[in-house]
Design an enzyme around this catalytic site. Structure first.
Site, PDB file in Angstrom:
ATOM      1  N   GLU A 170       0.826  -1.234  12.094  1.00  0.00           N
ATOM      2  CA  GLU A 170       1.948  -1.293  11.143  1.00  0.00           C
ATOM      3  C   GLU A 170       1.460  -0.913   9.754  1.00  0.00           C
ATOM      4  O   GLU A 170       0.323  -1.175   9.400  1.00  0.00           O
ATOM      5  CB  GLU A 170       2.571  -2.698  11.155  1.00  0.00           C
ATOM      6  CG  GLU A 170       1.605  -3.854  10.873  1.00  0.00           C
ATOM      7  CD  GLU A 170       1.438  -4.171   9.422  1.00  0.00           C
ATOM      8  OE1 GLU A 170       2.226  -3.659   8.611  1.00  0.00           O
ATOM      9  OE2 GLU A 170       0.503  -4.930   9.084  1.00  0.00           O
ATOM     10  N   LEU A 172       3.470  -1.763   6.906  1.00  0.00           N
ATOM     11  CA  LEU A 172       4.571  -2.376   6.152  1.00  0.00           C
ATOM     12  C   LEU A 172       4.023  -3.073   4.924  1.00  0.00           C
ATOM     13  O   LEU A 172       3.044  -3.811   5.021  1.00  0.00           O
ATOM     14  CB  LEU A 172       5.291  -3.420   7.011  1.00  0.00           C
ATOM     15  CG  LEU A 172       5.701  -3.002   8.426  1.00  0.00           C
ATOM     16  CD1 LEU A 172       6.311  -4.184   9.168  1.00  0.00           C
ATOM     17  CD2 LEU A 172       6.679  -1.847   8.359  1.00  0.00           C
ATOM     18  N   GLU A 174       4.915  -5.899   2.024  1.00  0.00           N
ATOM     19  CA  GLU A 174       5.881  -6.979   1.790  1.00  0.00           C
ATOM     20  C   GLU A 174       6.837  -6.559   0.693  1.00  0.00           C
ATOM     21  O   GLU A 174       6.422  -6.011  -0.322  1.00  0.00           O
ATOM     22  CB  GLU A 174       5.155  -8.256   1.374  1.00  0.00           C
ATOM     23  CG  GLU A 174       4.501  -8.926   2.543  1.00  0.00           C
ATOM     24  CD  GLU A 174       3.871 -10.252   2.158  1.00  0.00           C
ATOM     25  OE1 GLU A 174       4.381 -10.924   1.245  1.00  0.00           O
ATOM     26  OE2 GLU A 174       2.860 -10.602   2.787  1.00  0.00           O
ATOM     27  N   PHE A 282      -1.415   3.645  -6.411  1.00  0.00           N
ATOM     28  CA  PHE A 282      -2.511   2.676  -6.285  1.00  0.00           C
ATOM     29  C   PHE A 282      -3.619   2.911  -7.308  1.00  0.00           C
ATOM     30  O   PHE A 282      -4.793   2.676  -7.040  1.00  0.00           O
ATOM     31  CB  PHE A 282      -3.049   2.629  -4.842  1.00  0.00           C
ATOM     32  CG  PHE A 282      -2.150   1.790  -3.983  1.00  0.00           C
ATOM     33  CD1 PHE A 282      -0.872   2.211  -3.664  1.00  0.00           C
ATOM     34  CD2 PHE A 282      -2.552   0.529  -3.560  1.00  0.00           C
ATOM     35  CE1 PHE A 282      -0.006   1.419  -2.938  1.00  0.00           C
ATOM     36  CE2 PHE A 282      -1.690  -0.275  -2.827  1.00  0.00           C
ATOM     37  CZ  PHE A 282      -0.414   0.183  -2.520  1.00  0.00           C
ATOM     38  N   GLY A 290      -4.279  -8.633  -4.297  1.00  0.00           N
ATOM     39  CA  GLY A 290      -4.227  -9.903  -3.585  1.00  0.00           C
ATOM     40  C   GLY A 290      -3.420  -9.707  -2.324  1.00  0.00           C
ATOM     41  O   GLY A 290      -3.319  -8.596  -1.804  1.00  0.00           O
ATOM     42  N   CYS A 293      -3.196  -9.072   3.172  1.00  0.00           N
ATOM     43  CA  CYS A 293      -3.780  -7.945   3.913  1.00  0.00           C
ATOM     44  C   CYS A 293      -5.075  -7.408   3.309  1.00  0.00           C
ATOM     45  O   CYS A 293      -6.115  -7.453   3.961  1.00  0.00           O
ATOM     46  CB  CYS A 293      -2.756  -6.834   4.040  1.00  0.00           C
ATOM     47  SG  CYS A 293      -1.275  -7.402   4.871  1.00  0.00           S
ATOM     48  N   LYS A 353       2.340 -10.265  -5.713  1.00  0.00           N
ATOM     49  CA  LYS A 353       3.006  -9.102  -6.302  1.00  0.00           C
ATOM     50  C   LYS A 353       4.476  -9.476  -6.466  1.00  0.00           C
ATOM     51  O   LYS A 353       4.909 -10.494  -5.911  1.00  0.00           O
ATOM     52  CB  LYS A 353       2.823  -7.847  -5.433  1.00  0.00           C
ATOM     53  CG  LYS A 353       3.487  -7.932  -4.066  1.00  0.00           C
ATOM     54  CD  LYS A 353       3.327  -6.608  -3.335  1.00  0.00           C
ATOM     55  CE  LYS A 353       4.140  -6.597  -2.054  1.00  0.00           C
ATOM     56  NZ  LYS A 353       4.043  -5.341  -1.329  1.00  0.00           N
ATOM     57  N   ARG A 360      -0.337 -16.019  -0.786  1.00  0.00           N
ATOM     58  CA  ARG A 360      -1.643 -15.870  -0.147  1.00  0.00           C
ATOM     59  C   ARG A 360      -2.487 -14.832  -0.888  1.00  0.00           C
ATOM     60  O   ARG A 360      -2.025 -13.759  -1.221  1.00  0.00           O
ATOM     61  CB  ARG A 360      -1.473 -15.464   1.314  1.00  0.00           C
ATOM     62  CG  ARG A 360      -0.903 -16.598   2.143  1.00  0.00           C
ATOM     63  CD  ARG A 360      -0.638 -16.156   3.559  1.00  0.00           C
ATOM     64  NE  ARG A 360       0.338 -15.080   3.608  1.00  0.00           N
ATOM     65  CZ  ARG A 360       0.761 -14.508   4.731  1.00  0.00           C
ATOM     66  NH1 ARG A 360       0.270 -14.905   5.892  1.00  0.00           N
ATOM     67  NH2 ARG A 360       1.660 -13.550   4.710  1.00  0.00           N
TER      68      ARG A 360
HETATM   69  C1  UGA Z   1      -0.537  -3.589   2.098  1.00  0.00           C
HETATM   70  C2  UGA Z   1      -0.400  -2.075   2.318  1.00  0.00           C
HETATM   71  O1  UGA Z   1       0.129  -1.457   1.136  1.00  0.00           O
HETATM   72  C3  UGA Z   1       0.513  -1.756   3.512  1.00  0.00           C
HETATM   73  O2  UGA Z   1       0.530  -0.359   3.752  1.00  0.00           O
HETATM   74  C4  UGA Z   1      -0.048  -2.472   4.751  1.00  0.00           C
HETATM   75  O3  UGA Z   1       0.776  -2.238   5.888  1.00  0.00           O
HETATM   76  C5  UGA Z   1      -0.108  -3.969   4.466  1.00  0.00           C
HETATM   77  O4  UGA Z   1      -0.971  -4.201   3.334  1.00  0.00           O
HETATM   78  C6  UGA Z   1      -0.660  -4.650   5.705  1.00  0.00           C
HETATM   79  O5  UGA Z   1      -1.814  -4.393   6.074  1.00  0.00           O
HETATM   80  O6  UGA Z   1       0.084  -5.344   6.405  1.00  0.00           O
HETATM   81  P1  UGA Z   1       0.921  -5.479   0.858  1.00  0.00           P
HETATM   82  O7  UGA Z   1      -0.266  -6.352   1.037  1.00  0.00           O
HETATM   83  O8  UGA Z   1       2.266  -5.994   1.202  1.00  0.00           O
HETATM   84  O9  UGA Z   1       0.740  -4.107   1.717  1.00  0.00           O
HETATM   85  O10 UGA Z   1       0.991  -5.106  -0.688  1.00  0.00           O
HETATM   86  P2  UGA Z   1       0.707  -3.862  -1.642  1.00  0.00           P
HETATM   87  O11 UGA Z   1       1.980  -3.437  -2.226  1.00  0.00           O
HETATM   88  O12 UGA Z   1      -0.109  -2.829  -0.991  1.00  0.00           O
HETATM   89  O13 UGA Z   1      -0.139  -4.571  -2.805  1.00  0.00           O
HETATM   90  C7  UGA Z   1      -1.372  -5.234  -2.542  1.00  0.00           C
HETATM   91  C8  UGA Z   1      -1.988  -5.729  -3.815  1.00  0.00           C
HETATM   92  O14 UGA Z   1      -2.528  -4.658  -4.571  1.00  0.00           O
HETATM   93  C9  UGA Z   1      -1.030  -6.459  -4.763  1.00  0.00           C
HETATM   94  O15 UGA Z   1      -1.658  -7.628  -5.239  1.00  0.00           O
HETATM   95  C10 UGA Z   1      -0.803  -5.465  -5.881  1.00  0.00           C
HETATM   96  O16 UGA Z   1      -0.504  -6.096  -7.113  1.00  0.00           O
HETATM   97  C11 UGA Z   1      -2.138  -4.770  -5.935  1.00  0.00           C
HETATM   98  N1  UGA Z   1      -2.104  -3.413  -6.524  1.00  0.00           N
HETATM   99  C12 UGA Z   1      -1.397  -2.420  -5.922  1.00  0.00           C
HETATM  100  C13 UGA Z   1      -2.835  -3.147  -7.675  1.00  0.00           C
HETATM  101  O17 UGA Z   1      -3.500  -4.032  -8.244  1.00  0.00           O
HETATM  102  N2  UGA Z   1      -2.804  -1.871  -8.206  1.00  0.00           N
HETATM  103  C14 UGA Z   1      -2.093  -0.866  -7.623  1.00  0.00           C
HETATM  104  O18 UGA Z   1      -2.133   0.276  -8.151  1.00  0.00           O
HETATM  105  C15 UGA Z   1      -1.374  -1.150  -6.453  1.00  0.00           C
END
Ligand code: UGA
Length: 466
Positions: A170, A172, A174, A282, A290, A293, A353, A360
Site C-alpha cells: 500500500e 496510502l 494518512e 518531500f 514522524g 510508517c 502531521k 504515533r
Molecule cells: C507515508 C508515505 O507518504 C506513504 O506513501 C506510505 O504509504 C505510508 O507512509 C505508509 O507506509 O503506510 P504517512 O506516514 O501517512 O505516509 O505521512 P506523510 O505524509 O508521508 O508524512 C510523514 C512525515 O514526514 C510527517 O511527519 C510529515 O510532517 C513529514 N514530512 C513530510 C516532512 O517533514 N517534510 C516533507 O517535505 C514531507
C-alpha cells in the site's frame, strides 16, 4: 457499480487504517467485501455502527455509508478467518507489523493469519485461493507465508491444494488515503504466476480504468500496474518509504548547512525541486518526519539489510538526522530563552502531521518530553489530538485554542502546520503576540513567512531560514 459481472468476492483481514480503506474503496469500486477483525470492541463498533469509523480518515465514513446504502453484501464484518476464506477468492492481509525491540518488524500476526487461512483452506477444501500481502512487511515475507501455509496443508493431508501469495504494497498516506487508493500513480503487484496477475488486474480494473465516481480531482493519467516478482514488490515498499524519508533528512541536513552559511533552505529546496530528476515534494525542512510508517519502516529496513548481510548505513543516518531535528528545536528555544527551566512553552500542534489525530511517532511528543526534562512548563493545543500517551497527558496543560495556548507563554513552537494556524489573520496573530511574555516564535515547519511574523512583533525563528 454493483451487480456487474466483473465484481469479485474479496476479504480483508485486519480492520486497521489500511484494511478499512482497502475494504471501503474496493467495495465502492464494485466488489463484495468481508472484513475480519479480531478485536471484539472494534468489531462490535463496526457491526453496530459501520459508518462510525474507529480511525480518522476524511471521507471514509461517507464512503462506507454509500457502500452500505447501495446494497447488502457489499461490505460485512466478522471475526472469523474461515468465513473470509469460504466467501472470497482472495484475502488482503492488512494486520499490523509493529516494531520489535531491535527495530525489526514483528510478523507474529502475519504468520498467525497465514496459518489460520491455511486451516480454513483445508476445512473448505478450497483450491486456488490467493493471499495478498498489503501490510508493510520485510522482503521475503511472501516466502515465509508460503512456507507456513504449505506446512499446515501438509500436516493436514492436503498438500495438493494450490494457492498463490501476492505482494501488493500500500502507498496510502494518512489524511489522503482514499484519494491515494482510488487515484494512485502506480499499483504494484508482485506475483508468483500469471494467475496472480490476472486476479490483481480484475481487482483493480475499476481503479486502472477510472471507472467509478468519487469526489475529488481525478488525475488525467491512468495509474500504471507494475507486475513484478514477490520479492521485488516487497522491496519497492521499503525502498519508496526510505527514499522519501531520505529526502526529508537530506533537506534537514541542508537546513543545518544553510543556518551556518546564511542561505535559506526554502530557496535551496525550490532550486533543487525545479530539476525534474529531483522533484519538489518531500523537501520541506523542519522538525523532521514522524508517524507510524517512516520511523518504523526505515528502522526495519535497516535491520533487515543487516540480516541479509548488507550494512545500509545510510538508513541509520536518515534516522540520526531526524532525531537531531527534534534536539535542534529544543536547542533553539534554549538559546532564545536562555534557561528553559521555569519558562512556559506553547506547543502548537501535537499530531505527526495535519489532518490526522495520529500521535504515533509525533515530533511534538519528543520535543515536549525534552522540554519537560529541562524544567519547562508546556501548554499545548491541537485541533484533533486526543489524550497524550506515555504519562505526558498529566504533565502538559491542554488549551482550547491556539491563542489561549500562547497566552502568557515565553515562546510558541509550531510543530504541526494545521491550516487553523496558517489561517490566523494579522490581527489574530498580533493579539497572540501582545499577550505573550516573550514573543519568541519557533516555526518548526517553516510554515509562516518570517517577514510577516517579524513585522507583527514576533522574534521569528525557523529551521534553516533567514
Ligand atoms: C507515508 C508515505 O507518504 C506513504 O506513501 C506510505 O504509504 C505510508 O507512509 C505508509 O507506509 O503506510 P504517512 O506516514 O501517512 O505516509 O505521512 P506523510 O505524509 O508521508 O508524512 C510523514 C512525515 O514526514 C510527517 O511527519 C510529515 O510532517 C513529514 N514530512 C513530510 C516532512 O517533514 N517534510 C516533507 O517535505 C514531507
Amino acid at each position: 457499480m454493483k451487480g456487474q459481472d466483473s465484481s469479485l468476492a474479496l476479504s480483508v483481514i485486519g480492520a486497521g487504517h489500511v484494511g478499512l480503506v482497502t475494504a471501503a474503496c474496493l467495495a465502492h469500486a464494485g466488489h463484495h467485501l468481508v472484513v475480519v477483525e479480531n478485536d471484539p470492541g472494534r468489531l462490535e463498533m463496526l457491526r453496530q455502527h459501520p459508518t462510525r469509523m474507529p480511525i480518522h480518515e476524511p471521507g471514509l465514513a461517507e464512503m462506507v455509508e454509500r457502500v452500505m446504502r447501495a446494497g447488502p453484501g457489499s461490505l460485512r464484518f466478522t471475526d472469523r478467518i474461515p468465513d473470509a476464506v469460504a466467501d472470497s477468492e482472495a484475502a488482503f492481509i492488512c494486520v499490523g507489523t509493529p516494531q520489535g525491540e531491535r527495530g525489526e518488524a514483528n510478523l507474529y500476526y502475519v504468520e498467525r493469519v497465514a496459518a489460520e487461512a491455511a486451516d480454513a483452506l483445508v476445512e473448505n477444501g478450497r483450491p486456488d485461493f490467493v493471499l495478498i500481502e498489503k501490510s508493510t512487511v520485510p522482503v521475503r515475507t511472501g516466502e515465509a507465508v508460503r512456507r507456513t501455509v504449505e506446512r499446515v496443508l501438509a500436516r493436514r493431508g492436503r498438500p495438493d491444494l494450490r494457492f498463490e501469495v501476492v505482494s501488493n504494497p500500500e502507498f496510502l498516506s494518512e489524511g489522503t488515503a482514499l484519494k491515494d487508493f482510488l487515484f494512485p500513480d502506480r499499483i504494484v503487484a508482485g506475483v508468483e504466476s500469471p494467475r496472480g496477475e490476472v486476479l490483481l488486474r480484475r481487482i483493480y480494473e475499476p481503479v486502472l480504468s477510472g471507472r467509478f465516481d468519487w469526489t475529488g480531482t481525478r488525475p488525467s493519467k491512468h495509474p500504471v500496474l507494475l507486475v513484478t516478482d514477490v520479492q521485488s514488490a516487497e522491496l519497492i515498499k521499503h525502498a519508496s518509504n526510505s527514499f522519501l524519508a531520505l529526502k526529508i533528512s537530506y533537506i534537514n541536513a541542508m537546513a543545518n548547512v544553510c543556518e551556518r552559511s546564511g542561505a535559506d533552505v526554502r530557496e535551496v529546496a525550490r532550486g533543487m525541486g525545479l530539476d525534474p530528476r529531483i522533484g519538489p515534494s518531500f523537501l520541506r525542512a523542519g522538525v523532521g518526519f514522524g508517524g507510524y510508517c517512516f520511523p518504523k519502516d526505515v528502522a526495519a529496513f535497516r535491520r533487515l539489510s543487516e540480516e541479509l548481510g548488507y550494512r545500509f548505513d545510510l538508513l541509520g543516518q536518515i534516522l540520526e538526522i531526524n532525531d537531531g531535528q527534534r534536539r535542534l528545536a529544543v536547542e533553539k528555544l534554549r538559546k532564545a530563552l536562555w534557561n528553559l527551566r521555569g519558562k512556559t512553552v506553547a506547543v502548537w500542534g501535537l499530531t505527526f502531521k495535519p489532518e490526522t489525530e495520529d500521535l504515533r511517532g509525533s515530533p511534538s511528543l519528543e520535543i515536549i518530553g525534552r522540554l519537560l526534562d529541562e524544567g519547562a512548563r508546556v501548554r499545548a493545543y491541537d485541533p484533533a489530538a486526543g489524550p497524550l500517551p506515555n504519562g505526558l497527558e498529566e504533565r502538559v496543560a491542554r488549551a482550547a485554542s491556539a491563542a489561549e495556548c500562547a497566552h502568557g507563554a515565553d515562546a510558541i513552537v509550531l510543530v504541526t502546520e494545521w491550516p487553523e494556524f496558517l489561517g490566523l489573520t494579522d490581527e489574530e496573530l498580533k493579539a497572540v503576540q501582545a499577550r505573550m511574555n516573550y514573543p519568541v516564535f519557533l516555526d518548526g515547519r517553516n510554515a509562516f513567512d518570517p517577514a510577516r511574523l517579524r513585522s507583527l512583533g514576533f522574534e521569528y525563528l525557523g529551521i534553516g531560514v533567514r
